[in-house]
Design a protein around this motif. Sequence first.
Motif, PDB file in Angstrom:
ATOM      1  N   TYR A 131       2.595  -8.810   1.393  1.00 32.81           N
ATOM      2  CA  TYR A 131       1.804  -7.973   2.213  1.00 32.81           C
ATOM      3  C   TYR A 131       0.751  -7.231   1.552  1.00 32.81           C
ATOM      4  O   TYR A 131      -0.458  -7.240   1.580  1.00 32.81           O
ATOM      5  CB  TYR A 131       2.360  -7.568   3.585  1.00 32.81           C
ATOM      6  CG  TYR A 131       2.503  -8.542   4.509  1.00 32.81           C
ATOM      7  CD1 TYR A 131       1.747  -8.847   5.534  1.00 32.81           C
ATOM      8  CD2 TYR A 131       3.935  -9.134   4.856  1.00 32.81           C
ATOM      9  CE1 TYR A 131       1.924  -9.603   6.596  1.00 32.81           C
ATOM     10  CE2 TYR A 131       3.887  -9.913   5.497  1.00 32.81           C
ATOM     11  CZ  TYR A 131       3.190 -10.315   6.627  1.00 32.81           C
ATOM     12  OH  TYR A 131       3.544 -11.114   7.714  1.00 32.81           O
ATOM     13  N   PHE A 132       1.338  -6.246   0.931  1.00 34.78           N
ATOM     14  CA  PHE A 132       0.517  -4.979   0.334  1.00 34.78           C
ATOM     15  C   PHE A 132      -0.219  -5.484  -0.789  1.00 34.78           C
ATOM     16  O   PHE A 132      -1.341  -5.083  -1.249  1.00 34.78           O
ATOM     17  CB  PHE A 132       1.548  -3.974  -0.089  1.00 34.78           C
ATOM     18  CG  PHE A 132       2.229  -3.145   0.989  1.00 34.78           C
ATOM     19  CD1 PHE A 132       1.148  -2.407   1.847  1.00 34.78           C
ATOM     20  CD2 PHE A 132       3.229  -2.843   1.244  1.00 34.78           C
ATOM     21  CE1 PHE A 132       1.642  -1.650   2.807  1.00 34.78           C
ATOM     22  CE2 PHE A 132       3.751  -2.289   2.226  1.00 34.78           C
ATOM     23  CZ  PHE A 132       3.008  -1.673   2.923  1.00 34.78           C
ATOM     24  N   VAL A 191       0.475   2.059   4.512  1.00 30.53           N
ATOM     25  CA  VAL A 191       1.504   2.131   5.257  1.00 30.53           C
ATOM     26  C   VAL A 191       1.538   0.758   6.195  1.00 30.53           C
ATOM     27  O   VAL A 191       0.729   0.271   6.718  1.00 30.53           O
ATOM     28  CB  VAL A 191       1.863   3.206   6.439  1.00 30.53           C
ATOM     29  CG1 VAL A 191       1.640   4.347   5.655  1.00 30.53           C
ATOM     30  CG2 VAL A 191       0.581   3.269   7.378  1.00 30.53           C
ATOM     31  N   MET A 192       2.807   0.107   6.450  1.00 29.19           N
ATOM     32  CA  MET A 192       2.766  -1.048   7.141  1.00 29.19           C
ATOM     33  C   MET A 192       3.915  -0.804   8.352  1.00 29.19           C
ATOM     34  O   MET A 192       4.933  -0.218   8.194  1.00 29.19           O
ATOM     35  CB  MET A 192       3.521  -2.195   6.336  1.00 29.19           C
ATOM     36  CG  MET A 192       4.025  -3.471   7.219  1.00 29.19           C
ATOM     37  SD  MET A 192       5.145  -4.635   6.152  1.00 29.19           S
ATOM     38  CE  MET A 192       3.872  -5.134   5.010  1.00 29.19           C
ATOM     39  N   VAL A 195       8.385   1.862   9.311  1.00 32.54           N
ATOM     40  CA  VAL A 195       7.460   2.180   8.496  1.00 32.54           C
ATOM     41  C   VAL A 195       7.737   1.638   7.043  1.00 32.54           C
ATOM     42  O   VAL A 195       8.967   1.886   6.765  1.00 32.54           O
ATOM     43  CB  VAL A 195       6.720   3.504   8.632  1.00 32.54           C
ATOM     44  CG1 VAL A 195       5.597   3.545   7.309  1.00 32.54           C
ATOM     45  CG2 VAL A 195       6.208   3.720   9.812  1.00 32.54           C
ATOM     46  N   VAL A 196       6.698   0.890   6.296  1.00 29.94           N
ATOM     47  CA  VAL A 196       7.196   0.673   4.843  1.00 29.94           C
ATOM     48  C   VAL A 196       5.756   1.556   4.351  1.00 29.94           C
ATOM     49  O   VAL A 196       4.801   1.034   4.555  1.00 29.94           O
ATOM     50  CB  VAL A 196       7.059  -0.753   4.356  1.00 29.94           C
ATOM     51  CG1 VAL A 196       7.209  -0.865   3.007  1.00 29.94           C
ATOM     52  CG2 VAL A 196       8.337  -1.527   5.098  1.00 29.94           C
ATOM     53  N   LEU A 197       6.011   2.237   3.290  1.00 30.99           N
ATOM     54  CA  LEU A 197       5.009   2.922   2.402  1.00 30.99           C
ATOM     55  C   LEU A 197       4.790   2.070   1.333  1.00 30.99           C
ATOM     56  O   LEU A 197       5.564   1.151   0.842  1.00 30.99           O
ATOM     57  CB  LEU A 197       5.638   4.300   2.148  1.00 30.99           C
ATOM     58  CG  LEU A 197       6.122   5.110   3.183  1.00 30.99           C
ATOM     59  CD1 LEU A 197       7.045   6.526   2.428  1.00 30.99           C
ATOM     60  CD2 LEU A 197       5.391   5.627   4.297  1.00 30.99           C
ATOM     61  N   CYS A 198       3.548   2.207   0.779  1.00 29.00           N
ATOM     62  CA  CYS A 198       3.149   1.567  -0.374  1.00 29.00           C
ATOM     63  C   CYS A 198       1.923   2.251  -1.020  1.00 29.00           C
ATOM     64  O   CYS A 198       0.951   3.114  -0.537  1.00 29.00           O
ATOM     65  CB  CYS A 198       2.757   0.217   0.003  1.00 29.00           C
ATOM     66  SG  CYS A 198       2.086  -0.809  -1.483  1.00 29.00           S
TER      67      CYS A 198
END
Length: 230
Positions: free
Chosen positions: A118-119, A133-134, A175-178
Amino acid sequence: MKQNNQSIKNWATEDRPREKMLEKGRETLSDAELIAILIGSGNSKESAVDLSRRILKDVDDNLIQLSQLTINELMSYNGIGEAKAISIAAAMELGRRRRFAETVRQPTVNNSKDAFEYFYMKVSDIRHEQFWVMLLSSTNKVIKIVKISDGGLNMTMADPKRIFKIALENNALAVVLCHNHPSGNVNPSDSDKTLTRNIINCGKILEIKILDHIIIGIDKYFSFADSGLI
């Protein structure tokens, strides 16, 4: 023998990428041959395939690095004018969109590879650092992907207050950070680790779980969760 300055249509049949594709299938063509089809001709010293090979060599035969070249950078090659440069850039963008189309078929994130896919669509062609952020539901369904900040060539900042404000507004429970490392080195810095710990601690107070922090390089990624750092 073909002359280097001839267009592809005048080459010997066995040297024509278009005919090779028709007879043997597109998967049999090299990256250089596919690019040669896009540009059609080379210059007075190089065939289209030779020119394509040289361009690829300059980006370490990496299509991701090729996609990061600007129109002007492509036009710096003798034989690549504006129209050819735009054709190459358009093909690279189509490839990026195709990968994204395949990713969105699965609207949930179950592991670091899902998050990376996705990112990757967001940051793969960016030459400076960005933080994203997701936002996820309780079942890890993707609610939204949001850019938090832009940085420089090797640093970006992320404000936890902004991250959790967006998460609360969208009723996200995880949340997933990237962020990306344009240098290609995906190892986390000390500041990356400190920032991640701070965000995790803020999330505990708000009962919003930080599932992972993904660092994306040119063609690979680092997962804090997979590495035991979360």
